[in-house]
Design a protein around this motif. Structure first.
Motif, PDB file in Angstrom:
ATOM      1  N   CYS A 306       0.949  -1.068   0.028  1.00 34.48           N
ATOM      2  CA  CYS A 306      -0.021   0.083  -0.076  1.00 34.48           C
ATOM      3  C   CYS A 306       0.702   1.348  -0.093  1.00 34.48           C
ATOM      4  N   LEU A 307       1.827   1.354   0.666  1.00 30.98           N
ATOM      5  CA  LEU A 307       2.842   2.384   0.815  1.00 30.98           C
ATOM      6  C   LEU A 307       3.631   2.540  -0.682  1.00 30.98           C
ATOM      7  N   ILE A 308       4.062   1.387  -1.165  1.00 34.00           N
ATOM      8  CA  ILE A 308       4.604   1.616  -2.534  1.00 34.00           C
ATOM      9  C   ILE A 308       3.446   2.100  -3.479  1.00 34.00           C
ATOM     10  N   GLN A 309       2.268   1.544  -3.498  1.00 37.97           N
ATOM     11  CA  GLN A 309       1.201   2.206  -4.265  1.00 37.97           C
ATOM     12  C   GLN A 309       0.988   3.681  -4.104  1.00 37.97           C
ATOM     13  N   ALA A 310       0.965   4.028  -2.783  1.00 39.37           N
ATOM     14  CA  ALA A 310       0.832   5.387  -2.624  1.00 39.37           C
ATOM     15  C   ALA A 310       1.844   6.259  -3.138  1.00 39.37           C
ATOM     16  N   ALA A 311       3.073   5.839  -2.819  1.00 35.46           N
ATOM     17  CA  ALA A 311       4.312   6.717  -3.386  1.00 35.46           C
ATOM     18  C   ALA A 311       4.077   6.787  -5.003  1.00 35.46           C
ATOM     19  N   TRP A 312       3.589   5.503  -5.781  1.00 36.25           N
ATOM     20  CA  TRP A 312       3.500   5.657  -6.837  1.00 36.25           C
ATOM     21  C   TRP A 312       2.596   6.750  -7.462  1.00 36.25           C
ATOM     22  N   ARG A 313       1.302   6.451  -6.673  1.00 37.78           N
ATOM     23  CA  ARG A 313       0.206   7.466  -7.144  1.00 37.78           C
ATOM     24  C   ARG A 313       0.511   9.025  -6.931  1.00 37.78           C
ATOM     25  N   ALA A 314       1.387   9.102  -5.769  1.00 40.88           N
ATOM     26  CA  ALA A 314       1.572  10.622  -5.727  1.00 40.88           C
ATOM     27  C   ALA A 314       2.502  11.092  -6.728  1.00 40.88           C
ATOM     28  N   TYR A 315       3.496  10.423  -7.143  1.00 40.85           N
ATOM     29  CA  TYR A 315       4.373  10.434  -8.377  1.00 40.85           C
ATOM     30  C   TYR A 315       3.641  10.700  -9.329  1.00 40.85           C
ATOM     31  N   GLN A 316       2.722  10.053  -9.846  1.00 40.23           N
ATOM     32  CA  GLN A 316       1.688  10.170 -11.092  1.00 40.23           C
ATOM     33  C   GLN A 316       0.984  11.374 -11.015  1.00 40.23           C
ATOM     34  N   THR A 317       0.459  11.638  -9.698  1.00 42.72           N
ATOM     35  CA  THR A 317      -0.298  13.135  -9.735  1.00 42.72           C
ATOM     36  C   THR A 317       0.563  14.214  -9.542  1.00 42.72           C
ATOM     37  N   ARG A 318       1.934  14.106  -9.189  1.00 45.72           N
ATOM     38  CA  ARG A 318       2.662  15.331  -9.331  1.00 45.72           C
ATOM     39  C   ARG A 318       2.907  15.635 -10.926  1.00 45.72           C
ATOM     40  N   LYS A 319       3.238  14.488 -11.431  1.00 47.54           N
ATOM     41  CA  LYS A 319       3.498  14.476 -12.917  1.00 47.54           C
ATOM     42  C   LYS A 319       2.251  15.128 -13.833  1.00 47.54           C
ATOM     43  N   ARG A 320       1.201  14.639 -13.353  1.00 49.50           N
ATOM     44  CA  ARG A 320       0.042  15.333 -14.069  1.00 49.50           C
ATOM     45  C   ARG A 320      -0.459  16.604 -13.715  1.00 49.50           C
ATOM     46  N   LEU A 321       0.071  17.124 -12.525  1.00 49.23           N
ATOM     47  CA  LEU A 321       0.017  18.414 -12.109  1.00 49.23           C
ATOM     48  C   LEU A 321       0.807  19.517 -12.856  1.00 49.23           C
ATOM     49  N   LYS A 322       2.050  18.777 -13.260  1.00 51.37           N
ATOM     50  CA  LYS A 322       2.969  19.532 -14.085  1.00 51.37           C
ATOM     51  C   LYS A 322       2.476  19.862 -15.666  1.00 51.37           C
ATOM     52  N   LYS A 323       1.520  18.879 -15.955  1.00 43.51           N
ATOM     53  CA  LYS A 323       1.113  18.969 -17.215  1.00 43.51           C
ATOM     54  C   LYS A 323      -0.438  19.899 -17.268  1.00 43.51           C
ATOM     55  N   LEU A 324      -0.824  19.965 -16.026  1.00 42.39           N
ATOM     56  CA  LEU A 324      -2.034  20.612 -16.017  1.00 42.39           C
ATOM     57  C   LEU A 324      -2.307  21.673 -16.815  1.00 42.39           C
ATOM     58  N   PRO A 325      -1.167  22.900 -16.510  1.00 36.62           N
ATOM     59  CA  PRO A 325      -1.467  24.044 -17.291  1.00 36.62           C
ATOM     60  C   PRO A 325      -1.562  24.059 -19.036  1.00 36.62           C
ATOM     61  N   LYS A 326      -1.019  23.038 -19.570  1.00 36.12           N
ATOM     62  CA  LYS A 326      -1.195  22.701 -20.668  1.00 36.12           C
ATOM     63  C   LYS A 326      -2.629  22.190 -21.301  1.00 36.12           C
TER      64      LYS A 326
END
Length: 602
Positions: A306-326
């Motif tokens: 669960c901790l690994i999945q949470a870390a991976w989902r956090a990384y994916q979320t931050r990555k999507r947030l960087k692409k959010l303005p575009k």
């Protein structure tokens, strides 16, 4: 004396008379009559055994089932309204507690009690809905009082039967009563929940985990989202009591509602119910501590995953947030383009509507000018020719309408014919394909299977058959016809055809005359069938039955006069002649005066 009669004698007389009166009364009076049970059960002089005997008599007379059925009705149309419904609920709960009928015991526990619990919960839910929709304070106060009486009846019924308490906690109506937005009714339902768990200590152990989860969801929601101290206090007390009576609930809370104790300590500390809150927090902390220290190897692996999945989902979320303005820029662009298209479409529709209105206005103006010119022309036309002109215009209009209608009908016929022709062509195509397929199969069968002669046909048999054929031809030679006999036969045929053509005209005239006579007979028969009564006959009816032929009228009047004379005969002359035909009446003693008869048509 039979056992049923002795048992009926043991039943209380008041209950017997009330049951008889209810059986003879219409349905709308039954609820009012059932309220008399409150007076019978509320007698102060009754002891425990006597009260139990009265309840058994009520059940044996069927009044308990009557109360069950009546509670399903709409009490807004019954005398007494929802107050009568609340009193009937109180009577039903009291009559079902402290009773153990000797006969039909299984039916009482498996049918009557579950139906009573369901009807009480359904009644409480209906009153709750009316309370939420009520506007006047007096009406709301009365409805809340009735709701309180019904919930007390539910508690009283569940206090004597643990199976009914289990059914109540699992009921969908009970869960819906807990989900209300009104504070007062929600507080009442939480008190009911607390009373059910307190009175029946083992009810939670028999209740389904899914139903417990629903109740816990509602209690946790009230603790986390509500700010009213009354709701918080009642939810805390109910949750504390449930965890004490059923310890596995602590594990459920710690598993599915993590960090609940932190939120409770932050939100409800110092709100006036600190003692119960601290006890609940201690139970929750102890449960979470025990769960953390008794964690198995699989559970540790599960938590690590669960901790690994949470870390991976956090990384994916931050990555999507960087692409959010575009993405936002792209969404805004597409939104503006869609808005521009909608504006263009609305502008085009508006222009088309304006053009349509302009064309319609021009048509109306042209029609008005045309009619004005017609009126001007009518003023010029002489008065004697106005009718002729109007008839010509009407004829032209009728011709135009007919032309349009014929064109429309012909187009529709052509469309139908086109469809039928299309279907015909399709059928022909299918038939052709099927025939080709069958022919191809026949050819394949002919190629694959070589010819085989008939069985049993040998050379000797073939020689024998050939000899029989030659003998038959010798015995029956072919007769030849000469040219002279053919010409003679042709002349004879022509003569017979000429005679037939010459005799055909008289036969045709005879057939036409026969058909005309049959049509006249059918017309006369229809006139006779549809003829009116003699009292209702009119001059047109007389004219319709008057013949224009002199001989026919004379013969009819002669027959009529003969029948009149025959009716004046003495009875002994008419014996056996009730259905005598006027033509067969003897002319003796019948003097017909033709000079006095009126001949119609003469």
């Amino acid at each position: 004396m039979s056992p049923s009669e002795s048992k009926q004698d043991d039943i209380d007389s008041k209950i017997l008379s009330l049951a008889a009166e209810i059986a003879d009364s219409p349905d709308q009076n039954v609820p009012v009559l059932l309220l008399n049970l409150k007076e019978i059960l509320g007698q102060e002089s009754l002891g425990r055994n006597e009260l139990k005997k009265l309840k058994e008599d009520i059940y044996s007379c069927g009044l308990t089932e009557y109360c069950n059925v009546v509670l399903k009705k709409d009490f807004s149309k019954i005398q007494g309204g929802w107050s009568a419904a609340a009193q009937l609920a109180d009577i039903l709960s009291k009559s079902c507690v402290d009773i153990d009928p000797e006969e039909e015991k299984e039916k009482f526990h498996n049918e009557v009690l579950p139906k009573a619990a369901d009807n009480l919960l359904n009644l409480a839910r209906r009153i709750q809905k009316r309370y939420e929709r009520a506007v006047k304070d007096e009406e709301k106060a009365e409805l809340y009082n009735n709701f309180h009486i019904v919930t007390n009846s539910v508690c009283w019924l569940c206090s004597g039967h643990i199976d009914v308490a289990k059914q109540t906690l699992q009921s969908e109506d009970f869960h819906q009563l807990l989900l209300t937005d009104d504070v007062k009714t929600r507080a009442t339902m939480m008190s009911v929940l607390e009373n059910l768990v307190r009175v029946n200590s083992a009810v939670l152990t028999k209740t389904d985990e899914k139903a417990i989860r629903k109740i816990l969801d509602e209690l946790v929601y009230n603790l986390l989202e509500e700010t009213n101290p009354v709701i918080g206090s009642l939810a805390t007390k109910a949750l504390l009591l449930m965890t004490r009576r059923h310890p596995p609930i602590v594990k459920i809370i710690c598993t599915h509602y993590k960090a609940l104790q932190i939120q409770l300590s932050k939100k409800w500390t110092g709100k006036g119910f600190g003692r119960e809150l601290h006890q609940l927090l201690d139970l929750l902390y102890a449960g979470s501590y025990q769960q953390d220290h008794i964690e198995t190897h699989d559970q540790r692996l599960h938590r690590a995953a669960c901790l690994i999945q949470a870390a991976w989902r956090a990384y994916q979320t931050r990555k999507r947030l960087k692409k959010l303005p575009k993405a936002i820029t792209r969404i805004q662009k597409s939104f503006r383009e869609r808005k521009a298209k909608e504006r263009l479409l609305s502008q085009r529709l508006k222009e088309e509507e304006e053009l349509r209105n302009h064309v319609q206005l021009q048509r109306q103006r042209a029609l008005r000018e045309f009619r004005q010119r017609q009126l001007d022309l009518l003023e010029i036309v002489p008065a004697s020719l106005v009718d002729v002109y109007l008839r010509e215009q009407e004829q032209k209009a009728a011709i135009l309408i007919q032309k349009l209608w014929r064109g429309h009908s012909e187009r529709r016929k052509f469309h139908d014919q086109k469809r039928a022709l299309k279907e015909f062509k399709a059928a022909v195509t299918l038939q052709r394909a099927a025939l080709r397929f069958l022919q191809r199969r026949r050819n394949e069968r002919h190629i694959l299977s070589p010819w085989r002669g008939p069985k049993g046909l040998t050379d000797e048999r073939r020689t024998e058959l050939k000899k029989e054929v030659e003998d038959y031809i010798a015995l029956h030679p072919c007769s030849s016809v000469s040219m002279e006999s053919c010409k003679e036969l042709h002349q004879k045929t022509q003569e017979m055809l000429r005679q037939h053509v010459m005799k055909r005209h008289p036969h045709r005239k005879a057939n036409q005359r026969r058909e005309a006579l049959l049509a006249q007979i059918n017309t006369d028969v229809e006139l006779l069938i549809d003829s009116p009564h003699l009292q209702e006959v009119t001059e047109p009816d007389i004219d319709a039955f008057t013949s224009r032929s002199g001989p026919v009228a004379a013969r009819a009047k002669e027959c009529h006069h003969t029948m009149l004379q025959f009716n004046r005969w003495p009875w002994w002359k008419k014996l056996g002649d009730e259905f005598l035909d006027p033509e067969k009446i003897p002319k003796e003693d019948i003097n017909t005066e033709f000079e006095t008869l009126y001949l119609g048509g003469s």
